[in-house]
Design a protein around this motif. Structure first.
Motif, mmCIF file in Angstrom:
data_model
loop_
_atom_site.group_PDB
_atom_site.id
_atom_site.type_symbol
_atom_site.label_atom_id
_atom_site.label_comp_id
_atom_site.label_asym_id
_atom_site.label_seq_id
_atom_site.Cartn_x
_atom_site.Cartn_y
_atom_site.Cartn_z
ATOM 1 N N PHE A 1 54.339 23.227 39.892
ATOM 2 C CA PHE A 1 53.829 24.310 39.047
ATOM 3 C C PHE A 1 52.703 23.801 38.155
ATOM 4 O O PHE A 1 51.644 24.442 38.037
ATOM 5 N N LEU A 2 52.911 22.649 37.539
ATOM 6 C CA LEU A 2 51.875 22.067 36.679
ATOM 7 C C LEU A 2 50.633 21.701 37.482
ATOM 8 O O LEU A 2 49.501 22.034 37.087
ATOM 9 N N ALA A 3 50.828 21.027 38.611
ATOM 10 C CA ALA A 3 49.683 20.624 39.436
ATOM 11 C C ALA A 3 48.955 21.838 39.999
ATOM 12 O O ALA A 3 47.720 21.861 40.073
ATOM 13 N N GLY A 4 49.708 22.877 40.392
ATOM 14 C CA GLY A 4 49.080 24.086 40.931
ATOM 15 C C GLY A 4 48.253 24.813 39.892
ATOM 16 O O GLY A 4 47.133 25.264 40.179
ATOM 17 N N CYS A 5 48.780 24.936 38.679
ATOM 18 C CA CYS A 5 48.017 25.592 37.605
ATOM 19 C C CYS A 5 46.764 24.798 37.268
ATOM 20 O O CYS A 5 45.690 25.374 37.042
ATOM 21 N N ALA A 6 46.889 23.467 37.235
ATOM 22 C CA ALA A 6 45.709 22.634 36.962
ATOM 23 C C ALA A 6 44.675 22.783 38.069
ATOM 24 O O ALA A 6 43.464 22.831 37.803
ATOM 25 N N ALA A 7 45.133 22.883 39.320
ATOM 26 C CA ALA A 7 44.198 23.043 40.439
ATOM 27 C C ALA A 7 43.485 24.383 40.376
ATOM 28 O O ALA A 7 42.284 24.474 40.678
ATOM 29 N N MET A 8 44.193 25.449 39.973
ATOM 30 C CA MET A 8 43.569 26.771 39.886
ATOM 31 C C MET A 8 42.492 26.820 38.813
ATOM 32 O O MET A 8 41.590 27.664 38.873
ATOM 33 N N VAL A 9 42.573 25.928 37.844
ATOM 34 C CA VAL A 9 41.523 25.842 36.826
ATOM 35 C C VAL A 9 40.427 24.875 37.261
ATOM 36 O O VAL A 9 39.234 25.171 37.181
ATOM 37 N N ALA A 10 40.839 23.702 37.745
ATOM 38 C CA ALA A 10 39.887 22.630 38.011
ATOM 39 C C ALA A 10 39.003 22.909 39.224
ATOM 40 O O ALA A 10 37.792 22.639 39.191
ATOM 41 N N SER B 1 55.433 19.823 25.972
ATOM 42 C CA SER B 1 55.379 20.862 26.999
ATOM 43 C C SER B 1 56.760 21.066 27.612
ATOM 44 O O SER B 1 56.992 20.775 28.790
ATOM 45 N N SER B 2 57.681 21.547 26.812
ATOM 46 C CA SER B 2 59.044 21.780 27.292
ATOM 47 C C SER B 2 59.130 23.164 27.929
ATOM 48 O O SER B 2 58.742 24.156 27.312
ATOM 49 N N PHE C 1 56.319 33.813 32.518
ATOM 50 C CA PHE C 1 55.175 33.083 33.082
ATOM 51 C C PHE C 1 54.151 32.754 31.997
ATOM 52 O O PHE C 1 53.601 31.641 31.957
ATOM 53 N N SER C 2 53.884 33.689 31.106
ATOM 54 C CA SER C 2 52.913 33.446 30.034
ATOM 55 C C SER C 2 53.406 32.365 29.076
ATOM 56 O O SER C 2 52.610 31.545 28.593
ATOM 57 N N GLU C 3 54.702 32.339 28.818
ATOM 58 C CA GLU C 3 55.252 31.296 27.952
ATOM 59 C C GLU C 3 55.131 29.927 28.606
ATOM 60 O O GLU C 3 54.850 28.927 27.934
ATOM 61 N N ARG C 4 55.339 29.882 29.901
ATOM 62 C CA ARG C 4 55.184 28.611 30.621
ATOM 63 C C ARG C 4 53.728 28.130 30.579
ATOM 64 O O ARG C 4 53.460 26.940 30.379
ATOM 65 N N LEU C 5 52.799 29.067 30.781
ATOM 66 C CA LEU C 5 51.388 28.692 30.726
ATOM 67 C C LEU C 5 50.994 28.188 29.347
ATOM 68 O O LEU C 5 50.231 27.225 29.215
ATOM 69 N N ASP C 6 51.501 28.831 28.306
ATOM 70 C CA ASP C 6 51.208 28.386 26.952
ATOM 71 C C ASP C 6 51.775 26.990 26.705
ATOM 72 O O ASP C 6 51.153 26.162 26.024
ATOM 73 N N ALA C 7 52.963 26.706 27.273
ATOM 74 C CA ALA C 7 53.596 25.413 27.058
ATOM 75 C C ALA C 7 52.845 24.281 27.755
ATOM 76 O O ALA C 7 52.824 23.144 27.262
ATOM 77 N N ILE C 8 52.232 24.572 28.906
ATOM 78 C CA ILE C 8 51.566 23.507 29.670
ATOM 79 C C ILE C 8 50.048 23.544 29.522
ATOM 80 O O ILE C 8 49.334 22.917 30.320
ATOM 81 N N ALA C 9 49.542 24.227 28.520
ATOM 82 C CA ALA C 9 48.085 24.338 28.355
ATOM 83 C C ALA C 9 47.426 22.970 28.189
ATOM 84 O O ALA C 9 46.412 22.669 28.839
ATOM 85 N N LEU C 10 47.977 22.138 27.324
ATOM 86 C CA LEU C 10 47.371 20.816 27.091
ATOM 87 C C LEU C 10 47.437 19.926 28.334
ATOM 88 O O LEU C 10 46.432 19.278 28.669
ATOM 89 N N PRO C 11 48.578 19.825 29.037
ATOM 90 C CA PRO C 11 48.566 19.057 30.282
ATOM 91 C C PRO C 11 47.569 19.572 31.309
ATOM 92 O O PRO C 11 46.945 18.776 32.023
ATOM 93 N N ILE C 12 47.389 20.892 31.391
ATOM 94 C CA ILE C 12 46.412 21.447 32.325
ATOM 95 C C ILE C 12 45.007 20.988 31.966
ATOM 96 O O ILE C 12 44.215 20.589 32.836
ATOM 97 N N ILE C 13 44.674 21.033 30.675
ATOM 98 C CA ILE C 13 43.344 20.593 30.243
ATOM 99 C C ILE C 13 43.142 19.119 30.569
ATOM 100 O O ILE C 13 42.081 18.712 31.072
#
Length: 321
Positions: A106-115, A172-173, A180-192
């Motif tokens: 989930f983390l890697a996929g969200c980062a890929a959708m941005v990067a 990022s707990s 889904f929005s809460e999860r995205l908010d929690a992993i915002a910094l790792p995604i960046i």
């Protein structure tokens, strides 16, 4: 030879090579865990354990058997997804690993959708304004983010965005029941942090692929027809440069999945990386072996996909000289 048969033969060869490579990696993982200092039985029972108790536990864990026997048994179970139980807490490794793997993907996929879209867009911009201040600025920023270690970038983001500005949480707990929005908010910094780690490479490769295609004869024909340079880049250059771009994107996706270990530890994210580090500290050998094998399988698998995409998209790879 039939071109289609040639492609199938090359793909089959890549798949066979990947399986051989994965077998070799599994041997290295198993051998490496056997070389770890300390005694697993002693780590489980503690320093006060009696010699008889240690001997019985070693026999129960199969530590007295030859290494080849233990490796064969471990690999035969791992192939069907049975990694046994963790030595530290007795939990089923496959079940715990499945939950952690979903979090990591989930983390890697969200980062890929941005990067990925951002990197391709910036690569197009750099190619469009090549050798100008825009191109040089993007290149400088990209090289800077690539040169800095991930942990340094992550700590800078925590200091600036979490401590000073308080835009995001430094931890990022995520847990069951979060939206889904809460999860995205929690992993915002790792995604960046992950985006900054992989974006520059994809951007530079996109720029290089576009500029290579721009030197083709049909590009000059399009220029003579009066098309703008932007139209030429988007309509003509980009479609013909997709093969190397897709290849480098897939390679960076493999890095995203495997390279999240440091990011997960820094942000205390409940993924496979955090799971691996926690059990390395406990010298929980079965968990370390399972995590290593899953990471290796994903990395090798995505590299095989990248090779296959390159073979299908590039005729020169199908007919090497």
């Amino acid at each position: 030879m039939n071109p289609r048969a040639s492609v199938v033969a090359l793909v089959a060869r890549r798949l066979a090579l990947g399986l051989v490579l994965l077998l070799g990696v599994s041997m290295l993982i198993f051998a490496g865990t056997q070389l770890l200092p300390g005694d697993p039985a002693q780590a489980i029972l503690g320093q006060s354990a009696t010699p008889e108790a240690l001997a019985n536990l070693r026999k129960e864990l199969g530590l007295n058997e030859p290494t080849s026997v233990r490796y064969t048994r471990w690999l035969s179970h791992a192939v069907v997804g049975d990694f046994g139980k963790a030595l530290s807490n007795g939990q089923d490794i496959s079940s715990a690993l499945g939950k952690r793997l979903r979090n990591t993907l989930f983390l890697a996929g969200c980062a890929a959708m941005v990067a990925v879209p951002l990197a391709v867009f910036l690569g197009l911009v750099a190619a469009r304004f090549r050798n100008t201040w825009v191109d040089k600025t993007l290149s400088t920023i990209g090289l800077a983010t690539t040169a800095l270690p991930e942990f340094f970038v992550a700590y800078v983001l925590v200091f600036l965005l979490a401590v000073k500005l308080q835009w995001f949480s430094s931890m990022s707990s995520i847990f069951e029941g979060m939206t889904f929005s809460e999860r995205l908010d929690a992993i915002a910094l790792p995604i960046i942090a992950l985006t900054l780690a992989v974006m520059a490479h994809m951007m530079r490769m996109t720029r290089a692929a576009i500029l290579n295609v721009m030197q083709s004869a049909y590009i000059e024909t399009a220029l003579l027809k009066g098309l703008s340079e932007f139209q030429i880049v988007v309509r003509h250059a980009l479609p013909n440069a997709l093969a190397p771009i897709v290849n480098v994107v897939l390679l960076n996706l493999a890095y995203l999945v495997v390279g999240v270990i440091v990011i997960e530890v820094i942000f205390v994210y409940p993924g496979m990386g955090q799971y691996l580090v926690d059990h390395v500290a406990k010298r929980d050998v079965p968990v370390v072996q399972a995590c290593g094998l899953v990471f290796a399988s994903i990395y090798i698998g995505l590299n095989i996909v990248a090779d296959i995409v390159g073979i299908v998209a590039n005729p020169r790879l199908r007919h090497p000289k």
